[in-house]
Design a protein around this motif. Structure first.
Motif, PDB file in Angstrom:
ATOM      1  N   PRO A  27       0.932  -1.087  -0.076  1.00  0.00           N
ATOM      2  CA  PRO A  27       0.052  -0.121   0.012  1.00  0.00           C
ATOM      3  C   PRO A  27       0.697   1.417  -0.010  1.00  0.00           C
ATOM      4  CG  PRO A  27      -0.715  -1.365   1.843  1.00  0.00           C
ATOM      5  CD  PRO A  27       0.455  -2.032   1.015  1.00  0.00           C
ATOM      6  N   LYS A  36      -6.373   2.458   6.228  1.00  0.00           N
ATOM      7  CA  LYS A  36      -7.804   1.987   6.491  1.00  0.00           C
ATOM      8  C   LYS A  36      -8.700   2.058   4.953  1.00  0.00           C
ATOM      9  CE  LYS A  36      -8.229   2.414  11.616  1.00  0.00           C
ATOM     10  NZ  LYS A  36      -9.089   3.024  12.697  1.00  0.00           N
ATOM     11  N   CYS A  39      -7.307   0.004   2.239  1.00  0.00           N
ATOM     12  CA  CYS A  39      -7.640  -1.507   2.542  1.00  0.00           C
ATOM     13  C   CYS A  39      -9.169  -1.979   2.293  1.00  0.00           C
ATOM     14  CB  CYS A  39      -7.223  -2.147   3.834  1.00  0.00           C
ATOM     15  SG  CYS A  39      -5.246  -2.126   4.172  1.00  0.00           S
ATOM     16  N   CYS A  42      -9.674  -4.397  -0.769  1.00  0.00           N
ATOM     17  CA  CYS A  42      -8.721  -5.289  -0.746  1.00  0.00           C
ATOM     18  C   CYS A  42      -9.359  -6.597   0.024  1.00  0.00           C
ATOM     19  CB  CYS A  42      -7.379  -4.704  -0.403  1.00  0.00           C
ATOM     20  SG  CYS A  42      -6.593  -3.762  -1.229  1.00  0.00           S
ATOM     21  N   CYS A  44      -7.553  -8.495   2.908  1.00  0.00           N
ATOM     22  CA  CYS A  44      -6.196  -8.355   3.539  1.00  0.00           C
ATOM     23  C   CYS A  44      -6.316  -9.520   4.537  1.00  0.00           C
ATOM     24  CB  CYS A  44      -6.254  -6.973   4.308  1.00  0.00           C
ATOM     25  SG  CYS A  44      -6.511  -5.724   3.171  1.00  0.00           S
ATOM     26  N   TYR A  56       1.808  -9.955   6.735  1.00  0.00           N
ATOM     27  CA  TYR A  56       0.674  -9.182   6.060  1.00  0.00           C
ATOM     28  C   TYR A  56       0.589  -9.557   4.590  1.00  0.00           C
ATOM     29  CZ  TYR A  56      -1.950  -5.490   3.644  1.00  0.00           C
ATOM     30  OH  TYR A  56      -2.568  -4.630   2.722  1.00  0.00           O
ATOM     31  N   ALA A  58      -2.140  -9.057   0.725  1.00  0.00           N
ATOM     32  CA  ALA A  58      -3.577  -8.610   0.425  1.00  0.00           C
ATOM     33  C   ALA A  58      -3.626  -8.901  -1.111  1.00  0.00           C
ATOM     34  CB  ALA A  58      -3.745  -7.176   0.910  1.00  0.00           C
ATOM     35  N   SER A  60      -5.951  -7.353  -4.524  1.00  0.00           N
ATOM     36  CA  SER A  60      -6.849  -6.302  -5.224  1.00  0.00           C
ATOM     37  C   SER A  60      -6.770  -6.490  -6.483  1.00  0.00           C
ATOM     38  CB  SER A  60      -6.273  -5.131  -4.633  1.00  0.00           C
ATOM     39  OG  SER A  60      -4.831  -4.646  -5.179  1.00  0.00           O
ATOM     40  N   GLU A  69      -0.253  -7.463  -2.492  1.00  0.00           N
ATOM     41  CA  GLU A  69       0.429  -6.709  -1.834  1.00  0.00           C
ATOM     42  C   GLU A  69       1.344  -7.668  -0.639  1.00  0.00           C
ATOM     43  OE1 GLU A  69      -2.127  -4.212   0.192  1.00  0.00           O
ATOM     44  OE2 GLU A  69      -2.606  -3.038  -1.656  1.00  0.00           O
TER      45      GLU A  69
END
Length: 282
Positions: A27, A36, A39, A42, A44, A56, A58, A60, A69
């Protein structure tokens, strides 16, 4: 990922920023509120324990599928996280990007079925190294706008790796070039465009990125590439907050690499593009 995980994810992003070899696609947000919002569209996922988030990733929308991500991990379980993410890909192809030196993530991606597509190398130089050569050749002039049909024709003839730009509507093209951080520099001989460079300004990093530099195939070998790089640097130099020009080339783009070497740009970064093919039966 829970809303309460956002501060820990932000801490992971900042941890990644501290070392170039940790870089992955991630991101852009570097504040809790912006993260926030970013996300929201996405999928996540995090690996967390009682002490907080350790890893982490994600998914998209991107091109014909999804982009990942991450994964970003400071001690978390990357393999299971990747498997959980891919279970949510709905059979679509998934793209991922990692610094060439980010060996732990690259190994995890390949173990999860991702295959490397190509490496993109980045080159940079101080604006002051390029601007002394910024002048149009005799019989040529510089413009910062091209009619849409002319732009598309030149782009189609010169570029073979960013064809999706040709599918933009006139409104999307106008919106793109209306952005204050985007600039077009085109070189015309008489009324005939011979090449162009597109710039995006990154004030935070004091850098101008040449997102495209292209010379019409019929006009190559006459030094227009060097001229366009110098003109792009001169355009960036009109903004006092910018100090550096950066360009990029995929590993198969040998003429571009040779051009950057002649212009005095030096290698500064490499990113590997990965893809996991989708399931056509889904």
């Amino acid at each position: 990922m829970l809303a309460t995980d956002v501060p820990d994810v932000l801490a992971l992003l900042n941890w990644m920023d501290d070392a170039p070899e940790r870089e992955v696609f991630s991101p852009e947000a570097r504040s809790e509120g912006e993260l926030k919002v970013e996300c929201e569209d996405c999928t996540c996922l995090v690996d967390a324990d009682e002490e907080g988030v350790l890893a982490y990733c994600a998914l998209s929308p991107f091109r014909d599928g999804l982009v990942m991500e991450g994964p970003i991990s400071d001690g978390g379980q990357v393999g299971p996280l990747l498997r959980h993410a891919l279970e949510r890909a709905d059979g679509l192809p998934v793209y991922a990007f990692a610094a060439r030196d980010n060996l732990p993530v690259r190994e995890a991606l390949e173990a999860a079925g991702f295959a490397p597509m190509h490496t993109t190398d980045f080159y940079s130089a101080p604006l002051s190294r390029l601007t002394p050569h910024a002048c149009a050749p005799a019989g040529h002039r510089i413009v910062h706008h091209l009619p849409l049909a002319t732009y598309r024709e030149l782009f189609r003839a010169s570029e073979d790796t960013w064809a999706e730009r040709l599918n933009w509507t006139p409104e999307q093209v106008d919106e793109h070039f209306a952005r204050p951080d985007v600039r077009l520099v085109a070189l015309l001989r008489g009324e005939q465009p011979v090449g162009f460079a597109e710039l995006e300004f990154n004030a935070e990093d004091a850098r101008a990125d040449v997102t495209y530099v292209a010379v019409h195939p019929a006009e190559r070998g006459q030094g227009y590439g060097l001229t366009l790089l110098a003109l792009a640097a001169a355009e960036a130099d009109t903004r006092p907050e910018l100090r550096t020009l950066r360009v990029r080339a995929h590993d198969h783009m040998k003429p571009a690499r040779a051009l950057y070497a002649r212009a005095g740009l030096t290698h500064c970064r490499s990113v590997v593009t990965y893809m996991k093919e989708g399931d056509e039966d889904v």
